[in-house]
Motif scaffolding. Structure first.
Motif, PDB file in Angstrom:
ATOM      1  N   UNK A  91      38.403  57.535  43.494  1.00 12.74           N
ATOM      2  CA  UNK A  91      37.080  57.467  42.875  1.00 12.74           C
ATOM      3  C   UNK A  91      37.194  57.628  41.370  1.00 12.74           C
ATOM      4  N   UNK A  92      38.040  58.533  40.951  1.00 12.16           N
ATOM      5  CA  UNK A  92      38.120  58.764  39.510  1.00 12.16           C
ATOM      6  C   UNK A  92      38.717  57.568  38.797  1.00 12.16           C
ATOM      7  N   UNK A  93      39.523  56.772  39.514  1.00  8.85           N
ATOM      8  CA  UNK A  93      40.002  55.538  38.905  1.00  8.85           C
ATOM      9  C   UNK A  93      38.856  54.590  38.637  1.00  8.85           C
ATOM     10  N   UNK A  94      37.949  54.498  39.607  1.00 11.04           N
ATOM     11  CA  UNK A  94      36.794  53.612  39.415  1.00 11.04           C
ATOM     12  C   UNK A  94      35.975  54.094  38.226  1.00 11.04           C
ATOM     13  N   UNK A 117      29.178  47.080  33.570  1.00  9.66           N
ATOM     14  CA  UNK A 117      30.227  47.249  34.567  1.00  9.66           C
ATOM     15  C   UNK A 117      31.460  46.477  34.147  1.00  9.66           C
ATOM     16  N   UNK A 118      32.613  47.101  34.318  1.00  9.84           N
ATOM     17  CA  UNK A 118      33.844  46.403  33.936  1.00  9.84           C
ATOM     18  C   UNK A 118      34.150  45.296  34.937  1.00  9.84           C
ATOM     19  N   UNK A 119      35.057  44.404  34.556  1.00  7.21           N
ATOM     20  CA  UNK A 119      35.440  43.288  35.436  1.00  7.21           C
ATOM     21  C   UNK A 119      36.060  43.835  36.697  1.00  7.21           C
ATOM     22  N   UNK A 120      35.633  43.310  37.823  1.00  8.23           N
ATOM     23  CA  UNK A 120      36.323  43.684  39.052  1.00  8.23           C
ATOM     24  C   UNK A 120      35.924  45.021  39.629  1.00  8.23           C
ATOM     25  N   UNK A 121      34.971  45.695  39.011  1.00  2.98           N
ATOM     26  CA  UNK A 121      34.575  47.002  39.561  1.00  2.98           C
ATOM     27  C   UNK A 121      34.019  46.849  40.959  1.00  2.98           C
ATOM     28  N   UNK A 122      33.170  45.838  41.120  1.00  8.44           N
ATOM     29  CA  UNK A 122      32.513  45.707  42.413  1.00  8.44           C
ATOM     30  C   UNK A 122      33.522  45.446  43.514  1.00  8.44           C
ATOM     31  N   UNK A 123      34.602  44.721  43.195  1.00  2.00           N
ATOM     32  CA  UNK A 123      35.602  44.486  44.247  1.00  2.00           C
ATOM     33  C   UNK A 123      36.307  45.770  44.615  1.00  2.00           C
ATOM     34  N   UNK A 125      35.109  48.741  44.343  1.00  2.00           N
ATOM     35  CA  UNK A 125      34.200  49.613  45.097  1.00  2.00           C
ATOM     36  C   UNK A 125      34.094  49.123  46.532  1.00  2.00           C
ATOM     37  N   UNK A 126      34.089  47.801  46.713  1.00  2.00           N
ATOM     38  CA  UNK A 126      33.994  47.303  48.092  1.00  2.00           C
ATOM     39  C   UNK A 126      35.230  47.682  48.893  1.00  2.00           C
ATOM     40  N   UNK A 127      36.393  47.630  48.253  1.00  2.00           N
ATOM     41  CA  UNK A 127      37.605  48.045  48.968  1.00  2.00           C
ATOM     42  C   UNK A 127      37.521  49.518  49.334  1.00  2.00           C
ATOM     43  N   UNK A 128      36.991  50.311  48.417  1.00  2.00           N
ATOM     44  CA  UNK A 128      36.852  51.741  48.685  1.00  2.00           C
ATOM     45  C   UNK A 128      35.909  51.980  49.854  1.00  2.00           C
ATOM     46  N   UNK A 129      34.809  51.214  49.893  1.00  2.00           N
ATOM     47  CA  UNK A 129      33.842  51.402  50.978  1.00  2.00           C
ATOM     48  C   UNK A 129      34.479  51.054  52.308  1.00  2.00           C
ATOM     49  N   UNK A 130      35.371  50.036  52.284  1.00  2.00           N
ATOM     50  CA  UNK A 130      36.005  49.657  53.560  1.00  2.00           C
ATOM     51  C   UNK A 130      36.974  50.731  54.004  1.00  2.00           C
ATOM     52  N   UNK A 131      37.588  51.407  53.024  1.00  2.00           N
ATOM     53  CA  UNK A 131      38.683  52.313  53.351  1.00  2.00           C
ATOM     54  C   UNK A 131      38.204  53.704  53.705  1.00  2.00           C
ATOM     55  N   UNK A 132      37.140  54.156  53.059  1.00  2.00           N
ATOM     56  CA  UNK A 132      36.758  55.567  53.131  1.00  2.00           C
ATOM     57  C   UNK A 132      36.341  56.050  54.520  1.00  2.00           C
ATOM     58  N   UNK A 133      35.593  55.280  55.321  1.00  2.00           N
ATOM     59  CA  UNK A 133      35.200  55.834  56.623  1.00  2.00           C
ATOM     60  C   UNK A 133      36.393  56.224  57.499  1.00  2.00           C
ATOM     61  N   UNK A 227      24.598  49.179  49.597  1.00  2.00           N
ATOM     62  CA  UNK A 227      23.405  48.393  49.301  1.00  2.00           C
ATOM     63  C   UNK A 227      23.287  48.081  47.821  1.00  2.00           C
ATOM     64  N   UNK A 228      23.644  49.057  46.987  1.00  2.00           N
ATOM     65  CA  UNK A 228      23.545  48.805  45.549  1.00  2.00           C
ATOM     66  C   UNK A 228      24.517  47.726  45.111  1.00  2.00           C
ATOM     67  N   UNK A 229      25.712  47.745  45.711  1.00  2.00           N
ATOM     68  CA  UNK A 229      26.701  46.737  45.330  1.00  2.00           C
ATOM     69  C   UNK A 229      26.195  45.356  45.709  1.00  2.00           C
ATOM     70  N   UNK A 230      25.578  45.267  46.899  1.00  2.00           N
ATOM     71  CA  UNK A 230      25.053  43.969  47.319  1.00  2.00           C
ATOM     72  C   UNK A 230      23.994  43.475  46.348  1.00  2.00           C
TER      73      UNK A 230
END
Lengths: 348, 217
Positions: A91-94, A117-123, A125-133, A227-230
């Protein structure tokens, strides 16, 4: 800190606010900026609201992971500490990619956010969302049905509903006892009224319930971020992230260097401060620790006459002397971990 | 923002006649005289349902005859509404809300520590953030931001090589009071003695967290 605020302009006080609860800095800034924007009647553009929400929820996950790590560490579960800190690094990297700092960022500004937002942030974050659960499932596997954990935390430090009102408790401590008090639902700020999420509420009010409430809050935070990312993906890239037109908002740096009116406005604001209307405002935000409220009393001019910071950690701690009467020292440690105070916010 | 609604305001106005109400979209502020404060807050808590204590603080107005204004923020969990109650601290003291809300003890102790407002009926009115015996009240308007320079704190160069004229570097000798070790020990003894009877193991606690929090309330 409140004395410092009486001598500074509103935007100059911003970096001080995120040093209070230094673990979830952006949530503090969000409460402060919401209060000042209420006083000055500033409208925040849509993109900024979503960015703020994403980062506030990331910081909430950050803070709950720290709580989990140190709380479990205090009670003897050492692996959870290292696992939680590994997630915090992601998270702190993001956050670092966007704001430049890992911990006490000064990312928000009155009227929006500092950088886009920096380039590629949303990607990322999406990877993080997939990984965290999956990680959360690991933590649940380690702790939730663990016999030792259950014996250390069940029925310890039960807080009744009347105690919540009597002692001014807020945040996960109050929600663990059955009081559904969540500022994000009652007084929505920064895009919380446009996303769907549930508020976990406990039943018994012991340490175990507060643990479960915080774990579930992390899941809900992920839902909000998704939802915010979407929504952010659908927004055009050039959407404004700062409300430049309001007379009290300092324009971003590129415009200050390129356009003349922005340069003049920036000069005027930095030297003389914004002119706030006289009045008072109390607005609070939902920190991971509790409710962080800012009561600003302004007599006109650009410095607040009195800025009171209502810290959730201080009032949450006030129930500690009552609960440990007659308990053992081991209970005191578990209880302190579950109340989750941060001395920076307690002492300001 | 859910603030106290109109019906409740009218209802309270019929019960308490000398009440000033200011209501706009930023908030609802009710001002009561100090003599009616306890009754008013009790009425709000028990009859109107404003049970949740959010905050208490003071504001310092040096030009006003009653210098301090106390501000209470309460919340109604059933109706989900907030209200701000203000009162002037006539004579520099206010009635204590210990019986109504338990955490008011801490909020009032902090107000005493920072402003010097005393509270009648408070059982442990002592300094909370500053150490015992600190003579000033930091958040008052006449207290300067950097503190009152009283204590001589020489710099290391001066200690090692003596004071020179002109001074060795740009340095102010007089400094605001800093807590000495005696002050801290005195504070710790004073606080611990009160609760020492309840938890006799205090001196030997191993957890650093718990010991610091024990001392500081």
């Amino acid at each position: 800190m409140e004395k410092i605020a009486e001598n500074l302009y509103y935007f100059q006080f911003l970096p001080y606010t995120d040093r209070m609860d230094y673990i979830s800095a952006i949530c503090n800034e969000l409460s402060y900026v919401t209060a000042v924007e209420k006083l000055l009647n500033v409208e925040v553009p849509e993109k900024a609201r979503y960015i703020r929400t994403i980062f506030a929820e990331l910081q909430r996950i950050n803070s709950h992971l720290l709580w989990l790590g140190t709380g479990a560490l205090d009670l003897g579960a050492l692996t959870v500490f290292l696992y939680a800190f590994r997630e915090r690094e992601k998270i702190m990297d993001i956050i670092e990619g966007n704001a430049g700092f890992r911990l006490t960022t000064a990312f928000l500004r009155i009227g929006g956010v500092h950088y886009d937002l920096a380039e590629g942030t949303l990607d990322v974050i999406k990877a993080f969302i997939r990984d965290f659960p999956n990680r959360l499932k690991e933590y649940h596997q380690l702790l939730t049905r663990n016999r030792i954990w259950l014996r250390r935390t069940k029925d310890i430090g039960v807080i009744s509903k009347e105690d919540v009102f009597n002692y001014g408790l807020t945040g996960p401590v109050a929600r663990g006892s059955g009081v559904a008090y969540d500022i994000r639902k009652i007084e929505p700020y920064a895009a919380y009224d446009e996303v769907d999420f549930d508020v976990p509420v406990g039943e018994v009010g012991d340490v175990y319930d507060r643990y479960l409430v915080r774990m579930e809050e992390m899941v809900q935070s992920l839902r909000i971020i998704e939802q915010c990312v979407a929504k952010l993906e659908k927004m055009p890239k050039s959407a404004p992230y700062l409300n430049k037109d309001h007379p009290a908002v300092i324009p971003p740096k590129e415009d200050v260097f390129m356009a003349l009116e922005d340069m003049v406005k920036s000069f005027r604001l930095v030297v003389h401060g914004e002119n706030a209307p006289p009045g008072e405002v109390y607005s609070s935000g939902e920190n991971p620790r509790g409710e962080l409220g800012f009561y600003i009393f302004s007599m006109g001019g650009s410095k607040p006459y009195r800025l009171r910071i209502r810290s959730g950690a201080l009032y949450n701690l006030s129930i500690f002397p009552k609960l440990i009467e007659g308990g053992t020292i081991a209970d005191a440690i578990a209880l302190l971990g579950s109340i989750d105070p941060v001395v920076g916010e307690t002492d300001r | 923002m859910p603030w106290m609604n109109l019906a409740t305001r009218e209802r309270i106005k019929t019960v308490f006649k000398d009440l000033h109400i200011q209501a706009d979209e930023k908030g609802v502020r009710l001002e009561v005289p100090k003599s009616k404060l306890l009754d008013f807050l009790k009425h709000l808590k028990e009859r109107e349902g404003y049970r949740h204590f959010i905050d208490f603080t003071c504001i310092d107005f040096p030009e006003h005859p009653h210098r301090f204004q106390g501000v209470y923020i309460l919340y109604n969990p059933d109706e989900k509404e907030r209200v701000i109650v203000k009162t002037w601290a006539e004579g520099g003291n206010l009635p204590s809300l210990e019986k109504l809300w338990a955490c008011a003890r801490w909020a009032e102790r902090e107000a005493y520590d920072m402003f010097g407002v005393t509270f009648e009926g408070h059982e442990n009115l002592r300094r909370m953030f500053m150490w015992e015996g600190y003579p000033y009240f930091p958040l008052r308007k006449d207290f300067p931001l950097g503190g009152i320079p009283e204590v001589e704190l020489p710099s290391l160069t001066e200690v090692l090589e003596g004071r020179t004229e002109p001074p060795s570097h740009d340095y102010e000798v007089m400094h605001t009071k800093v807590a000495t070790l005696e002050d801290l020990e005195r504070t710790e003894k004073a606080r611990l003695k009160k609760k020492g009877s309840a938890c006799p193991q205090l001196g030997t606690l191993t957890s650093r967290y718990t010991r610091n929090y024990m001392v500081s309330f």
